[in-house]
Design a protein around this motif. Structure first.
Motif, mmCIF file in Angstrom:
data_model
loop_
_atom_site.group_PDB
_atom_site.id
_atom_site.type_symbol
_atom_site.label_atom_id
_atom_site.label_comp_id
_atom_site.label_asym_id
_atom_site.label_seq_id
_atom_site.Cartn_x
_atom_site.Cartn_y
_atom_site.Cartn_z
ATOM 1 N N ILE A 158 40.868 36.779 38.946
ATOM 2 C CA ILE A 158 39.838 37.652 39.502
ATOM 3 C C ILE A 158 39.615 37.269 40.965
ATOM 4 O O ILE A 158 39.325 36.106 41.276
ATOM 5 C CB ILE A 158 38.522 37.499 38.710
ATOM 6 C CG1 ILE A 158 38.756 37.845 37.227
ATOM 7 C CG2 ILE A 158 37.432 38.378 39.299
ATOM 8 C CD1 ILE A 158 37.673 37.333 36.305
ATOM 9 N N THR A 168 37.455 38.198 44.402
ATOM 10 C CA THR A 168 36.367 38.916 45.059
ATOM 11 C C THR A 168 36.543 38.758 46.563
ATOM 12 O O THR A 168 36.533 37.644 47.088
ATOM 13 C CB THR A 168 34.999 38.364 44.628
ATOM 14 O OG1 THR A 168 34.875 38.472 43.209
ATOM 15 C CG2 THR A 168 33.874 39.145 45.280
ATOM 16 N N ASP A 224 40.958 33.313 31.703
ATOM 17 C CA ASP A 224 41.045 33.929 33.024
ATOM 18 C C ASP A 224 40.729 32.915 34.098
ATOM 19 O O ASP A 224 40.195 31.829 33.831
ATOM 20 C CB ASP A 224 40.085 35.123 33.134
ATOM 21 C CG ASP A 224 40.534 36.304 32.274
ATOM 22 O OD1 ASP A 224 41.731 36.651 32.357
ATOM 23 O OD2 ASP A 224 39.701 36.849 31.528
ATOM 24 N N GLU A 244 44.278 36.810 33.662
ATOM 25 C CA GLU A 244 44.143 37.521 34.926
ATOM 26 C C GLU A 244 43.463 36.607 35.941
ATOM 27 O O GLU A 244 42.690 35.721 35.571
ATOM 28 C CB GLU A 244 43.307 38.797 34.758
ATOM 29 C CG GLU A 244 44.015 39.879 33.959
ATOM 30 C CD GLU A 244 43.173 41.126 33.775
ATOM 31 O OE1 GLU A 244 43.749 42.227 33.861
ATOM 32 O OE2 GLU A 244 41.962 40.991 33.549
ATOM 33 N N GLU A 287 39.378 32.557 38.456
ATOM 34 C CA GLU A 287 38.844 33.175 39.663
ATOM 35 C C GLU A 287 39.476 32.501 40.867
ATOM 36 O O GLU A 287 39.800 31.299 40.825
ATOM 37 C CB GLU A 287 37.328 33.039 39.741
ATOM 38 C CG GLU A 287 36.572 33.941 38.769
ATOM 39 C CD GLU A 287 35.068 33.933 39.018
ATOM 40 O OE1 GLU A 287 34.668 33.592 40.160
ATOM 41 O OE2 GLU A 287 34.327 34.268 38.086
ATOM 42 N N LYS A 304 41.917 47.366 41.090
ATOM 43 C CA LYS A 304 40.546 47.039 41.467
ATOM 44 C C LYS A 304 39.628 47.577 40.386
ATOM 45 O O LYS A 304 39.772 48.716 39.937
ATOM 46 C CB LYS A 304 40.177 47.650 42.816
ATOM 47 C CG LYS A 304 38.811 47.206 43.328
ATOM 48 C CD LYS A 304 38.532 47.759 44.721
ATOM 49 C CE LYS A 304 37.212 47.210 45.264
ATOM 50 N NZ LYS A 304 36.904 47.743 46.605
ATOM 51 N N GLU A 305 38.701 46.738 39.950
ATOM 52 C CA GLU A 305 37.816 47.114 38.846
ATOM 53 C C GLU A 305 36.444 46.478 39.066
ATOM 54 O O GLU A 305 36.343 45.270 39.272
ATOM 55 C CB GLU A 305 38.419 46.615 37.527
ATOM 56 C CG GLU A 305 37.780 47.153 36.273
ATOM 57 C CD GLU A 305 38.542 46.712 35.026
ATOM 58 O OE1 GLU A 305 38.208 45.651 34.464
ATOM 59 O OE2 GLU A 305 39.483 47.427 34.638
ATOM 60 N N ARG A 329 35.987 44.190 42.019
ATOM 61 C CA ARG A 329 36.821 42.990 42.111
ATOM 62 C C ARG A 329 38.289 43.381 41.888
ATOM 63 O O ARG A 329 38.587 44.364 41.218
ATOM 64 C CB ARG A 329 36.408 41.964 41.050
ATOM 65 C CG ARG A 329 34.921 41.624 41.057
ATOM 66 C CD ARG A 329 34.578 40.675 39.932
ATOM 67 N NE ARG A 329 34.961 41.216 38.624
ATOM 68 C CZ ARG A 329 34.893 40.532 37.491
ATOM 69 N NH1 ARG A 329 34.489 39.270 37.515
ATOM 70 N NH2 ARG A 329 35.239 41.072 36.349
ATOM 71 N N TYR A 330 39.178 42.576 42.451
ATOM 72 C CA TYR A 330 40.599 42.803 42.227
ATOM 73 C C TYR A 330 41.080 41.933 41.070
ATOM 74 O O TYR A 330 40.665 40.770 40.922
ATOM 75 C CB TYR A 330 41.398 42.471 43.489
ATOM 76 C CG TYR A 330 41.135 43.435 44.615
ATOM 77 C CD1 TYR A 330 41.796 44.665 44.664
ATOM 78 C CD2 TYR A 330 40.210 43.136 45.617
ATOM 79 C CE1 TYR A 330 41.543 45.561 45.696
ATOM 80 C CE2 TYR A 330 39.963 44.025 46.644
ATOM 81 C CZ TYR A 330 40.629 45.235 46.675
ATOM 82 O OH TYR A 330 40.373 46.131 47.701
ATOM 83 N N LEU A 331 41.942 42.499 40.252
ATOM 84 C CA LEU A 331 42.534 41.762 39.136
ATOM 85 C C LEU A 331 44.013 41.572 39.435
ATOM 86 O O LEU A 331 44.732 42.538 39.730
ATOM 87 C CB LEU A 331 42.348 42.524 37.821
ATOM 88 C CG LEU A 331 40.895 42.802 37.425
ATOM 89 C CD1 LEU A 331 40.838 43.539 36.089
ATOM 90 C CD2 LEU A 331 40.091 41.509 37.334
#
Length: 436
Positions: free
Chosen positions: A405, A407, A429, A403, A431, A384-385, A388-390
């Protein structure tokens, strides 16, 4: 009357370079811990008094980073912040004689295969019975599994055999035991690494046994993902593809460094393969394992490379449409066969060519990512960063690939597998939103 107390040693290991170095550091950590020595990796608290720097000597940038790190640690020692500085790894193996003279503040230098000698500095014994025991420096849900050491290939640009010696495979039984131990530590994903995966077994069993190894590791209960890194294209063992296709916990992913596409460059690099053979191999791989993700790396700026060669490389990327591509600029390495060639291409021109190649791949990557919008993927949550989770799909390795992303207000845990619908795509990336 005050009694003088001796503070117990605490060792900090700093790892530079590739994942193979990281595994070496983890093994060293395990050996030190087994000898009752306090050890940490990349210690942010700075409460250690001894440093071991595991260096990289692969290309110029890596060598510079290693030397700067050594100098920084020696300076801390001279200021009384450290008691000892030890250096190991590829840079030390390759340039020990010169470095001992140039950086006398280092207490001792060791090569890549000299762990028992390094342990002696701590009055510690190498414990052979601890093979497979490691102190993980990665998050607990994934780990690298090194299946072999060294390399027998003779690529003209590469100094790895000079630093790590010839190819030495580890027995299948030993690797299965290590995989089982990793699962007990909480590991859900293992990434198989070696300088050259596809050579596995030739030295030990007199035949290529990567497919057998994969089947054996895939049988380990609790391993959800198994990923292949650094497969050489020449004489690729096609039976490996059957295993990837049929075993559910082997990711449909392969990292295969091709280095170039122009035949004159491939010949000069001593890659033992032609562009036409590479194209046939990749086409067959995709036919045998539908949906397989192929990652490759390329080198630009090799001596004699022309702008026509770059155009051919760009055309190759457009035709083959790799999922992931990394580009390195050529580094002129002593004692490699390419060192006899004149390194005439300026550094800024090498960088320009690399950028040109990456611009081609950037468009391909965006198009491939956009095609994923609306699809549902099972992903592995890494961290988690910034709220948000990666996470990653099976088509993405850690740190080098895309990655996903996520939310969400739902609490997710690193190492958890969840289903995600892709809602937005970027160059590198994605989402997504959770799917129940």
């Amino acid at each position: 009357m005050k009694t003088k107390t001796l503070k117990k040693d605490k060792v900090n290991i700093i790892t530079l370079g590739c994942s193979k170095n990281l595994v070496d550091s983890e093994v060293l950590s395990g050996q030190l811990r087994a000898n009752d020595i306090d050890v940490v990796h990349e210690n942010a608290k700075r409460d250690h008094n001894i440093v071991v720097i595991n260096t990289c000597g692969f290309i110029d940038k890596a060598k510079e980073e290693s030397i700067n790190t050594i100098l920084d640690q020696v300076e801390l020692k001279e200021r009384g912040k450290l008691d000892k500085v030890y250096v190991t790894g590829c840079l030390s193996a390759r340039y020990r004689g010169d470095l001992e003279t140039e950086i006398p503040g280092v207490d001792a230098w060791f090569g890549t295969l000299e762990m028992p000698a390094l342990l002696k500095k701590f009055n510690a014994d190498y414990k052979a019975e601890l093979i497979g025991e490691r102190l993980l420096s990665t998050p607990s849900h994934y780990a690298y599994l090194k299946i072999a050491e060294g390399c027998n290939r003779t690529c003209s640009f590469c100094a790895i055999p000079l630093m790590r010696g010839g190819h030495v495979s580890r027995p299948i039984e030993e690797l299965v035991r290590e995989a089982e131990k990793l699962v007990k530590m909480g590991v859900r994903e293992v990434m198989l690494i070696a300088q050259e995966l596809t050579y596995y077994g030739l030295d030990l069993y007199k035949e290529r046994r990567l497919a057998d190894l994969l089947n054996a590791i895939a049988d380990v209960p609790g391993l959800k993902w198994i990923r292949l890194h650094y497969a050489y294209p020449s004489k690729f063992p096609m039976e490996v593809l059957d295993v990837i296709r049929t075993r559910d916990n082997i990711c449909k992913y392969i990292d295969m460094p091709l280095q170039h596409a122009a035949n004159n460059m491939l010949k000069a690099m001593k890659r033992q393969i032609t562009r036409e053979e590479m194209e046939r191999l990749i086409t067959e791989m995709r036919a045998l394992v539908p949906g397989i993700c192929i990652r490759t790396t390329l080198i630009v700026g090799f001596p004699g490379e022309t702008l026509e060669d770059i155009e051919e490389l760009k055309a190759f990327l457009e035709k083959m449409r790799f999922d992931r591509v990394g580009v390195f600029t050529y580094s002129h390495e002593e004692n490699t066969s390419a060192y006899a060639l004149e390194d005439t291409i300026p550094a800024d021109e090498k960088e320009r060519r690399a950028q040109e190649i990456m611009e081609v791949q950037q468009e391909i990557s965006l198009e491939k990512n956009q095609a994923k919008v609306g699809q549902v993927f099972t992903v592995l949550v890494d961290k988690k960063e910034s709220g948000r989770y990666l996470a990653r799909t099976e088509f993405d390795s850690v740190e080098v690939d895309n990655e996903v992303i996520i939310t969400t207000t739902k609490r997710l845990q690193p190492g958890e597998f969840v289903n995600v619908r892709i809602t937005k795509a970027y160059d590198y990336d994605l989402e997504g939103e959770l799917v129940d």
